[in-house]
Design an enzyme around this catalytic site. Structure first.
Site, PDB file in Angstrom:
ATOM      1  N   TYR A 166       0.851  -1.189   0.000  1.00 33.81           N
ATOM      2  CA  TYR A 166       0.000   0.000   0.000  1.00 33.81           C
ATOM      3  C   TYR A 166       0.887   1.239   0.000  1.00 33.81           C
ATOM      4  CZ  TYR A 166      -4.584   2.138   0.793  1.00 33.81           C
ATOM      5  OH  TYR A 166      -5.761   2.824   0.652  1.00 33.81           O
ATOM      6  N   SER A 207     -20.265  -4.087  -2.675  1.00 36.19           N
ATOM      7  CA  SER A 207     -19.110  -3.849  -1.803  1.00 36.19           C
ATOM      8  C   SER A 207     -19.539  -2.937  -0.651  1.00 36.19           C
ATOM      9  CB  SER A 207     -17.992  -3.165  -2.594  1.00 36.19           C
ATOM     10  OG  SER A 207     -18.373  -1.839  -2.923  1.00 36.19           O
ATOM     11  N   ARG A 238     -21.764  -8.813  -9.971  1.00 36.58           N
ATOM     12  CA  ARG A 238     -21.490 -10.072 -10.675  1.00 36.58           C
ATOM     13  C   ARG A 238     -22.630 -11.052 -10.436  1.00 36.58           C
ATOM     14  NH1 ARG A 238     -15.626 -11.486  -8.557  1.00 36.58           N
ATOM     15  NH2 ARG A 238     -16.515 -10.316  -6.815  1.00 36.58           N
ATOM     16  N   TYR A 263     -12.059   3.894  -7.920  1.00 40.13           N
ATOM     17  CA  TYR A 263     -11.551   3.837  -6.539  1.00 40.13           C
ATOM     18  C   TYR A 263     -11.137   2.435  -6.142  1.00 40.13           C
ATOM     19  CZ  TYR A 263     -16.116   1.959  -5.075  1.00 40.13           C
ATOM     20  OH  TYR A 263     -17.237   1.179  -4.934  1.00 40.13           O
ATOM     21  N   GLY A 264     -11.209   1.501  -7.102  1.00 41.98           N
ATOM     22  CA  GLY A 264     -10.762   0.138  -6.836  1.00 41.98           C
ATOM     23  C   GLY A 264     -10.566  -0.598  -8.144  1.00 41.98           C
ATOM     24  N   GLY A 265      -9.912  -1.763  -8.071  1.00 40.24           N
ATOM     25  CA  GLY A 265      -9.619  -2.515  -9.290  1.00 40.24           C
ATOM     26  C   GLY A 265      -9.761  -4.010  -9.071  1.00 40.24           C
ATOM     27  N   MET A 266     -10.942  -4.376  -8.583  1.00 35.62           N
ATOM     28  CA  MET A 266     -11.234  -5.761  -8.206  1.00 35.62           C
ATOM     29  C   MET A 266     -10.892  -6.797  -9.273  1.00 35.62           C
ATOM     30  SD  MET A 266     -14.994  -6.565  -6.875  1.00 35.62           S
ATOM     31  CE  MET A 266     -15.710  -8.182  -7.081  1.00 35.62           C
TER      32      MET A 266
END
Lengths: 362, 362
Positions: B80, B181, B203, B271-274
């Protein structure tokens, strides 16, 4: 010869050279026109039209020069997201000499050199009438090709360097790919005029050294091939600060490689997609480097901008040109009758050649 | 038992329950700590420390609850981009009760419920002292889990809905992926509270109908699987206007599909990259649809924001919570001693489970 009416063309009682005077003294314009979308070499044809009477707000212009731009080609192909009515005279920019003005026209006089400042007016014709508000008088000393190609590439470069990051005010570094494109050459020159350091990415080619020299002469701080960018140490060694603004007309790997070298909070502006690959951005760049990504389209800017904003920009671009700080990119003049050569060049170059073809009506 | 000094822990002469009183009446804190980066299940261990004397600006807090967030896991893994000094007590947010205050502390009193509003303070310990400026007093009636998990997900949702498009002021539609989420559930609830229509992408899964119902109960206008989004007619049929803002925590095909449904001049915030795939944007979206793309990271926002801005946001989030308009996502309380269960869950869920694990210090 079929003489059909065409609302954008207006008559003029004159015997100036090249005018075809009919029995009723009508003025005839020679123009390119297409009546269906398709391959420009198939659908664009010459025809002659009687120019209708000049309206009170209209200006009759004898065209001198008009470029063949990628957007012209895409519009004829029906692939450009600008609506045109058929039949349509192609050509989105150009320069000419005022022959006559309507009764209510102000600030424009016969003999003035004028440029067409609004798209879709149809500049590929030897004589045309335009509404006064789509024209701008330019200095007589302004070069012919500079004037003919002023509204698209120099203005695109000007806006991209002005509207996204305060590069001029804060002396931020700019990086661009497709640096040898018509727009890219304008970016380099405006950067030089404004004292902005710039890193220029081009594809490798046999004559790479000549190209680098040419761009450096225009004002490029660094010129790197895409391969050289991948392993360059100019940022690590702090020969130049990391760029804050990236200008992208390629996409795919090229834009990805550029953004990897950006400063924190850097931005990329996409105005073309030469590689036909999309723009790809790692999630981490967005989140942890505060990267942001925009698009720019001169046509859309023009639709929203006020005439004051447009005038300010064009006046500044003209000043740069008349001060010899901004010259037209490599170009070739082609006689109007040989327009197919210019169109063929634009078709095969995928629109990003370093050499722009300009129709010559003289 | 090795009692090493730890600068973030301060002593207190008290006999409150759970305190280990040594011969010299030192206060001992039980804490999780790691001395090297690595797999959290390997490197994070319990230890007990003597709490040093309370400074004049310090507040001694008995922790009540602290969540295990994806960022906590990534920080321990050394992945991080926030610097921490080793040895380090993990935990970036949490809630506790004030036990004692330093001489110069104002606005905080023993017995107050407080949340930790700044990251990297180390919340995974039963008792800790914090500088007063990293704490905020919250109402006693605020739910324990809502308080413990207030500063990351609700604030991220709040900011993304506030800082990029005037969705609240103009009633613009929002689309988001990863809608189940922890952040996604906050987005839905804030949208509902603000009267913003929202389209939620998840999903497909065996229990899809239950998930859809759950999100609709939270306030989702529409819930679609990724497959359903590809062929949906809700925008064509104008059951809902096209979204102006897309919130993306997945990337890859999912973000591409979202942006295809955006209005002209729409924006996406990543804000994320799942999916671990990058964000891909067609060139034409940038140029002809004036699409723009940003990232958001709560940590970076907190670093730049003024205390006034932070207070305004947190107060508004607290109001939503105490008015029962915003509740914590599905969560499971885990006794502090069983922290490995919470960490294991965060590791296997790749950080985007609908169920958040919260350490329970009571």
């Amino acid at each position: 010869m079929a003489l059909l009416s065409y609302t954008k063309l207006l008559p003029l009682a004159t015997t100036a050279k090249n005018y075809v005077i009919t029995a009723s003294r009508s003025l005839v314009s020679k123009q390119l026109v297409y009546t269906e979308f398709g391959n420009p070499l198939d659908v664009v044809k010459f025809r002659e039209y009687v120019v209708p009477p000049l309206g009170s707000q209209d200006v009759l212009v004898r065209m001198l020069a008009a470029p063949v731009n990628p957007a012209d080609i895409n519009t004829i192909q029906g692939k450009y997201p600008v609506k045109v009515e058929l039949p349509c005279v192609p050509g989105n920019e150009g320069v000419g000499t005022v022959e006559e003005i309507g009764k209510e026209v102000k600030g424009i006089s016969p003999g003035d050199k004028v440029i067409v400042t609004k798209p879709v007016q149809g500049t590929w014709r030897d004589i045309a009438s335009f509404k006064q508000d789509v024209l701008k008088v330019v200095p007589n000393e302004l070069g012919l090709v500079e004037a003919a190609t002023l509204t698209v590439n120099p203005c695109t470069a000007f806006r991209m360097l002005s509207d996204f990051k305060p590069v001029r005010e804060k002396g931020l570094v700019v990086i661009q790919n497709g640096a040898n494109s018509a727009c890219g050459q304008n970016v380099i020159q405006i950067c030089k005029a404004w004292g902005i350091k710039n890193v220029n990415i081009v594809r490798n080619r046999p004559e790479i050294n000549e190209l680098k020299q040419y761009l450096q002469n225009l004002g490029a701080t660094y010129v790197l091939t895409e391969e050289e960018l991948r392993s360059t140490s100019i940022f690590k060694d702090i020969l130049i600060e990391r760029p804050s603004l990236a200008l992208n007309c390629v996409g795919g790997k090229s834009s990805l490689e550029m953004l990897r070298h950006l400063q924190h909070s850097g931005s990329m502006v996409t105005y073309g997609g030469m590689s036909r690959d999309p723009v790809t951005v790692p999630t981490s760049a967005y989140i942890f480097k505060n990267f942001s990504s925009y698009g720019f389209w001169m046509t859309a800017w023009n639709e929203k901008a006020s005439s004051i904003e447009k005038d300010k920009m064009i006046n500044e671009v003209i000043s740069l040109m008349t001060e010899d700080k901004l010259k037209a990119p490599v170009h070739k003049m082609v006689k109007f009758d040989n327009f197919a050569e210019a169109v063929g060049n634009a078709l095969t170059s995928k629109g990003f050649t370093g050499c722009k073809y300009v129709l010559d009506f003289c």
